[in-house]
Design a protein around this motif. Structure first.
Motif, PDB file in Angstrom:
ATOM      1  N   PRO A   1       7.364 -10.428  69.693  1.00  0.00           N
ATOM      2  CA  PRO A   1       7.391 -11.176  68.415  1.00  0.00           C
ATOM      3  C   PRO A   1       8.913 -11.728  67.879  1.00  0.00           C
ATOM      4  CG  PRO A   1       6.170  -8.998  68.198  1.00  0.00           C
ATOM      5  CD  PRO A   1       6.874  -9.200  69.408  1.00  0.00           C
TER       6      PRO A   1
ATOM      7  N   THR B   1      -4.085 -12.727  67.096  1.00  0.00           N
ATOM      8  CA  THR B   1      -4.148 -11.969  65.993  1.00  0.00           C
ATOM      9  C   THR B   1      -2.708 -11.501  65.322  1.00  0.00           C
ATOM     10  OG1 THR B   1      -6.352 -10.949  66.670  1.00  0.00           O
ATOM     11  CG2 THR B   1      -5.283  -9.915  65.052  1.00  0.00           C
ATOM     12  N   PRO B   2      -1.660 -10.959  66.062  1.00  0.00           N
ATOM     13  CA  PRO B   2      -0.599 -10.583  65.662  1.00  0.00           C
ATOM     14  C   PRO B   2       0.237 -11.767  64.888  1.00  0.00           C
ATOM     15  CG  PRO B   2      -0.793  -9.717  67.935  1.00  0.00           C
ATOM     16  CD  PRO B   2      -1.729 -10.722  67.700  1.00  0.00           C
ATOM     17  N   TYR B   3      -0.140 -12.897  65.100  1.00  0.00           N
ATOM     18  CA  TYR B   3       0.722 -14.036  64.623  1.00  0.00           C
ATOM     19  C   TYR B   3      -0.143 -14.909  63.578  1.00  0.00           C
ATOM     20  CZ  TYR B   3       3.201 -12.786  68.838  1.00  0.00           C
ATOM     21  OH  TYR B   3       4.299 -12.162  69.594  1.00  0.00           O
TER      22      TYR B   3
ATOM     23  N   THR C   1       1.793 -16.033  73.124  1.00  0.00           N
ATOM     24  CA  THR C   1       1.507 -14.939  72.474  1.00  0.00           C
ATOM     25  C   THR C   1       2.126 -13.581  73.626  1.00  0.00           C
ATOM     26  OG1 THR C   1      -0.716 -15.008  73.569  1.00  0.00           O
ATOM     27  CG2 THR C   1      -0.182 -15.513  71.185  1.00  0.00           C
TER      28      THR C   1
END
Length: 95
Positions: free
Chosen positions: A46, A80-82, A42
């Motif tokens: 991205p 969370t972003p993934y 992480t």
């Protein structure tokens, strides 16, 4: 970089599956899950997560599941972003 990642997955995933199956056979059916942990991908941006981590992690998970092994994922950090990526993994096969 991609060739190195592919080589690692091609070697390490089958070895892990073989070790798990040998352990399960030697212990009469235990363990029932394979723990799969990561070292903080992480921290990748991205676009690099999507290019260098996720396709190979997913392929490894799919190989393990195809071998009849339930996976217990252990992740540190903020995923969370993934989270949407996890919808691509086989349902009902991952803790």
């Amino acid at each position: 970089m991609i060739a190195a990642i592919e080589a690692i997955v091609a070697e390490q995933v089958p070895q892990g599956i073989a070790r798990f199956k040998a352990l399960r056979e030697a212990t009469g059916g235990e363990p029932i899950t394979m723990m799969l942990a990561t070292v903080r991908p992480t921290f990748l941006a991205p676009k690099y997560f999507k290019k260098f981590f996720w396709p190979y992690f997913k392929a490894g998970v799919e190989q393990i599941v195809d071998a009849g092994i339930l996976i217990n994922l252990h992740f540190d950090g903020n995923w969370t972003p993934y989270l949407e990526y996890f919808l691509e993994l086989p349902p009902g096969k991952i803790v």
